[in-house]
Design a protein around this motif. Structure first.
Motif, PDB file in Angstrom:
ATOM      1  N   GLN A   1      17.406  11.305 -23.686  1.00  0.00           N
ATOM      2  CA  GLN A   1      16.087  11.712 -23.212  1.00  0.00           C
ATOM      3  C   GLN A   1      15.393  10.581 -22.458  1.00  0.00           C
ATOM      4  N   LEU A   2      15.743   9.335 -22.800  1.00  0.00           N
ATOM      5  CA  LEU A   2      15.157   8.189 -22.112  1.00  0.00           C
ATOM      6  C   LEU A   2      15.590   8.153 -20.641  1.00  0.00           C
ATOM      7  N   ILE A   3      16.866   8.444 -20.385  1.00  0.00           N
ATOM      8  CA  ILE A   3      17.361   8.485 -19.003  1.00  0.00           C
ATOM      9  C   ILE A   3      16.651   9.588 -18.223  1.00  0.00           C
ATOM     10  N   VAL A   4      16.466  10.731 -18.854  1.00  0.00           N
ATOM     11  CA  VAL A   4      15.770  11.843 -18.205  1.00  0.00           C
ATOM     12  C   VAL A   4      14.345  11.448 -17.828  1.00  0.00           C
ATOM     13  N   ALA A   5      13.624  10.865 -18.788  1.00  0.00           N
ATOM     14  CA  ALA A   5      12.226  10.484 -18.556  1.00  0.00           C
ATOM     15  C   ALA A   5      12.109   9.439 -17.449  1.00  0.00           C
ATOM     16  N   ALA A   6      12.968   8.412 -17.511  1.00  0.00           N
ATOM     17  CA  ALA A   6      12.920   7.353 -16.504  1.00  0.00           C
ATOM     18  C   ALA A   6      13.287   7.893 -15.121  1.00  0.00           C
ATOM     19  N   SER A   7      14.271   8.779 -15.062  1.00  0.00           N
ATOM     20  CA  SER A   7      14.687   9.359 -13.777  1.00  0.00           C
ATOM     21  C   SER A   7      13.590  10.228 -13.179  1.00  0.00           C
ATOM     22  N   LEU A   8      12.917  10.994 -14.029  1.00  0.00           N
ATOM     23  CA  LEU A   8      11.808  11.819 -13.550  1.00  0.00           C
ATOM     24  C   LEU A   8      10.706  10.943 -12.952  1.00  0.00           C
ATOM     25  N   LEU A   9      10.369   9.867 -13.648  1.00  0.00           N
ATOM     26  CA  LEU A   9       9.295   8.978 -13.206  1.00  0.00           C
ATOM     27  C   LEU A   9       9.661   8.279 -11.897  1.00  0.00           C
ATOM     28  N   LEU A  10      10.823   7.659 -11.854  1.00  0.00           N
ATOM     29  CA  LEU A  10      11.238   6.929 -10.656  1.00  0.00           C
ATOM     30  C   LEU A  10      11.444   7.876  -9.471  1.00  0.00           C
ATOM     31  N   GLY A  11      12.024   9.033  -9.753  1.00  0.00           N
ATOM     32  CA  GLY A  11      12.222  10.012  -8.689  1.00  0.00           C
ATOM     33  C   GLY A  11      10.900  10.510  -8.126  1.00  0.00           C
ATOM     34  N   GLY A  12       9.903  10.638  -8.984  1.00  0.00           N
ATOM     35  CA  GLY A  12       8.585  11.067  -8.526  1.00  0.00           C
ATOM     36  C   GLY A  12       7.962  10.053  -7.586  1.00  0.00           C
ATOM     37  N   ILE A  13       8.129   8.781  -7.908  1.00  0.00           N
ATOM     38  CA  ILE A  13       7.603   7.721  -7.038  1.00  0.00           C
ATOM     39  C   ILE A  13       8.259   7.794  -5.661  1.00  0.00           C
ATOM     40  N   VAL A  14       9.577   8.035  -5.646  1.00  0.00           N
ATOM     41  CA  VAL A  14      10.294   8.158  -4.373  1.00  0.00           C
ATOM     42  C   VAL A  14       9.753   9.331  -3.563  1.00  0.00           C
ATOM     43  N   LEU A  15       9.529  10.468  -4.226  1.00  0.00           N
ATOM     44  CA  LEU A  15       9.049  11.660  -3.511  1.00  0.00           C
ATOM     45  C   LEU A  15       7.660  11.454  -2.892  1.00  0.00           C
ATOM     46  N   LEU A  16       6.854  10.584  -3.488  1.00  0.00           N
ATOM     47  CA  LEU A  16       5.521  10.325  -2.934  1.00  0.00           C
ATOM     48  C   LEU A  16       5.596   9.756  -1.516  1.00  0.00           C
ATOM     49  N   PHE A  17       6.687   9.044  -1.222  1.00  0.00           N
ATOM     50  CA  PHE A  17       6.782   8.344   0.058  1.00  0.00           C
ATOM     51  C   PHE A  17       7.799   8.947   1.023  1.00  0.00           C
ATOM     52  N   ILE A  18       8.466  10.023   0.609  1.00  0.00           N
ATOM     53  CA  ILE A  18       9.516  10.596   1.456  1.00  0.00           C
ATOM     54  C   ILE A  18       8.967  11.105   2.789  1.00  0.00           C
ATOM     55  N   ASP A  19       7.840  11.809   2.753  1.00  0.00           N
ATOM     56  CA  ASP A  19       7.283  12.345   3.999  1.00  0.00           C
ATOM     57  C   ASP A  19       6.838  11.233   4.935  1.00  0.00           C
ATOM     58  N   ARG A  20       6.463  10.077   4.387  1.00  0.00           N
ATOM     59  CA  ARG A  20       6.062   8.945   5.211  1.00  0.00           C
ATOM     60  C   ARG A  20       7.291   8.250   5.812  1.00  0.00           C
ATOM     61  N   LEU A  21       8.345   8.141   5.007  1.00  0.00           N
ATOM     62  CA  LEU A  21       9.567   7.496   5.489  1.00  0.00           C
ATOM     63  C   LEU A  21      10.290   8.345   6.518  1.00  0.00           C
ATOM     64  N   PHE A  22      10.256   9.666   6.312  1.00  0.00           N
ATOM     65  CA  PHE A  22      10.949  10.578   7.221  1.00  0.00           C
ATOM     66  C   PHE A  22       9.975  11.637   7.724  1.00  0.00           C
ATOM     67  N   PRO A  23       8.997  11.267   8.560  1.00  0.00           N
ATOM     68  CA  PRO A  23       7.984  12.207   9.035  1.00  0.00           C
ATOM     69  C   PRO A  23       8.591  13.292   9.917  1.00  0.00           C
ATOM     70  N   GLN A  24       7.967  14.466   9.903  1.00  0.00           N
ATOM     71  CA  GLN A  24       8.438  15.579  10.712  1.00  0.00           C
ATOM     72  C   GLN A  24       7.992  15.414  12.164  1.00  0.00           C
ATOM     73  N   PRO A  25       8.696  16.033  13.119  1.00  0.00           N
ATOM     74  CA  PRO A  25       8.352  15.877  14.539  1.00  0.00           C
ATOM     75  C   PRO A  25       6.913  16.233  14.882  1.00  0.00           C
ATOM     76  N   SER A  26       6.334  17.172  14.132  1.00  0.00           N
ATOM     77  CA  SER A  26       4.969  17.596  14.423  1.00  0.00           C
ATOM     78  C   SER A  26       3.920  16.643  13.877  1.00  0.00           C
ATOM     79  N   GLN A  27       4.355  15.704  13.011  1.00  0.00           N
ATOM     80  CA  GLN A  27       3.404  14.798  12.401  1.00  0.00           C
ATOM     81  C   GLN A  27       3.160  13.592  13.309  1.00  0.00           C
ATOM     82  N   PRO A  28       1.922  13.142  13.477  1.00  0.00           N
ATOM     83  CA  PRO A  28       1.667  11.950  14.284  1.00  0.00           C
ATOM     84  C   PRO A  28       2.194  10.716  13.596  1.00  0.00           C
TER      85      PRO A  28
END
Length: 288
Positions: free
Chosen positions: A102-129
């Motif tokens: 359960q510790l691996i699950v919890a840590a993966s959820l937390l770290l993965g969430g942090i990554v998702l916060l910045f995904i749209d910034r790292l890989f912006p869509q063509p319509s985004q300025p």
């Protein structure tokens, strides 16, 4: 496992399989809260009900899956699934061992969430300025919006990203979508290709678990189908679970696409961080 418990787990599977929040992690958490015994059938069930989710994807995208004249579509899916098949075969025992943590699950959820916060910034869509130099460079590159422009090497690399989901809590959907966006697929097409890639990946895992893998049942080994057919309760749980997972997954796929188009990944990142943090606190307190 009672029929009611099977339905609850199936609902969790259907809701989370195609969202970037980790279906495996959520099923482990749900089983723990429900007090379901972590036996061979429970582990098999959590894999086998992916069958219902697979049929949901095929139904939603049936026009795509039954275009038999476009053989390259199937070939690219085959290339994309190779890494998961290879790593799954080589590290099956290690993967099974991690499923109980359960510790691996919890840590993966937390770290993965942090990554998702910045995904749209790292890989912006063509319509985004563009907001910075990285975004400017990214938007100037060629973006891929359909599978006819997706190359075999890119499909393979996305498949490598998908392998990360073998760590409980990472999310197959999130890993493959991030991999797709890293390979310059648009956000929507990356999500769609993640759905397409899920079909052979999940089908292989399910078929292996049901027909090939030997499960330890009180010191004796049984194939998955023998375990399912061992009792009428197991049969009912398997059949009802797949039907429920199918229906719920149909709704979840439509929901995910609409949310993704409107809000991007940030909302899922926040959810993962909150859930992961709560689980870590509960584990530290000895409540989980």
């Amino acid at each position: 496992m009672t029929l009611l418990e099977a339905i609850v787990i199936a609902v969790v599977e259907g809701l989370t399989e195609f969202l970037p929040v980790s279906s495996t992690g959520h099923m482990i958490i749900a089983s723990s809260f429900l007090g379901i015994e972590e036996g061979a059938f429970t582990k098999l069930f959590e894999v086998a009900i992916q069958l219902g989710a697979i049929f949901a994807v095929v139904l939603v995208y049936w026009r795509k899956f039954f275009q038999f004249t476009k053989w390259e579509f199937y070939a690219k899916l085959a290339v994309g699934v190779i890494p998961a098949l290879l790593f799954g075969f080589l590290f099956n025992d290690a993967i099974d061992a991690m499923l109980s943590s359960q510790l691996i699950v919890a840590a993966s959820l937390l770290l993965g969430g942090i990554v998702l916060l910045f995904i749209d910034r790292l890989f912006p869509q063509p319509s985004q300025p563009p907001s910075d130099i990285l975004a400017t460079e990214t938007t100037q590159r060629e973006v891929i919006e359909a599978d006819d422009r997706l190359t075999y090497p890119k499909a393979f690399i996305i498949g490598l990203w998908q392998v990360l989901a073998m760590i409980p809590g990472v999310s197959r959907s999130a890993a493959s979508i991030i991999g797709g966006m890293q390979q310059r697929l648009t956000r929507n097409f990356a999500a769609e290709f993640s759905f397409f890639l899920a079909v052979p990946t999940m089908a292989a895992a399910t078929l292996y678990s049901v027909f090939l893998k030997k499960w330890d049942v009180n010191g004796t080994e049984q194939k998955g189908y023998e375990l399912i057919m061992a009792t009428s309760e197991n049969m009912k749980a398997f059949l009802v679970g797949n039907v429920v997972a199918f229906v719920v997954a149909l709704i979840a796929i439509k929901f995910f696409i609409s949310v993704l188009k409107r809000y991007g990944f940030r909302i899922f990142g926040i959810y993962r961080i909150v859930l992961g943090a709560i689980l870590l606190v509960l584990i530290a307190m000895g409540k989980l």
